[in-house]
Design a protein around this motif. Structure first.
Motif, short mmCIF file in Angstrom:
data_model
loop_
_atom_site.label_atom_id
_atom_site.label_comp_id
_atom_site.label_asym_id
_atom_site.label_seq_id
_atom_site.Cartn_x
_atom_site.Cartn_y
_atom_site.Cartn_z
N GLY A 135 -8.50 -59.81 -47.37
CA GLY A 135 -7.43 -60.90 -48.12
C GLY A 135 -6.65 -61.42 -47.78
O GLY A 135 -5.82 -62.09 -48.66
N GLU A 178 -9.97 -60.05 -41.62
CA GLU A 178 -8.90 -60.61 -42.40
C GLU A 178 -9.60 -61.20 -43.84
O GLU A 178 -8.93 -60.96 -45.06
CB GLU A 178 -8.43 -61.95 -41.86
N THR A 179 -10.98 -61.28 -43.68
CA THR A 179 -11.55 -61.78 -44.92
C THR A 179 -11.82 -60.35 -45.93
O THR A 179 -11.57 -60.72 -47.02
CB THR A 179 -13.08 -62.31 -44.79
N SER A 222 -11.59 -62.03 -38.06
CA SER A 222 -11.95 -62.90 -39.13
C SER A 222 -12.68 -62.05 -40.12
O SER A 222 -12.19 -62.47 -41.45
CB SER A 222 -12.88 -64.36 -38.57
N ALA A 223 -13.46 -61.32 -39.86
CA ALA A 223 -14.16 -60.33 -40.77
C ALA A 223 -13.34 -59.49 -41.55
O ALA A 223 -13.06 -59.37 -42.68
CB ALA A 223 -15.60 -59.64 -40.02
#
Length: 65
Positions: A42, A38-39, A35-36
């Motif tokens: 972007g 992908e954040t 998740s990190a």
């Protein structure tokens, strides 16, 4: 039943529970890291287009630091 056999079975069951907990924690950590990333990236669709940013954004990147 012999007490040493009972103790061995209980130790094996405790080890199995510890393994399940460790696997669950590892999966949670991997999901969090995914998740990190992908954040930070972007998402694949957003990184392909810089149409909505101002002039000069993304032109120079110093990765030596």
């Amino acid at each position: 039943m012999d007490m040493s056999l009972v103790a061995a079975i209980m130790a094996a069951k405790a080890g199995a529970v510890q393994q399940q907990v460790a696997t669950s924690v590892l999966k949670s950590n991997l999901d969090s890291q995914k998740s990190a990333v992908e954040t930070l990236l972007g998402g694949a669709q957003q990184t392909l287009s810089l149409a909505n940013v101002g002039a000069g954004v993304g032109g120079n990147l110093n990765i030596s630091a």
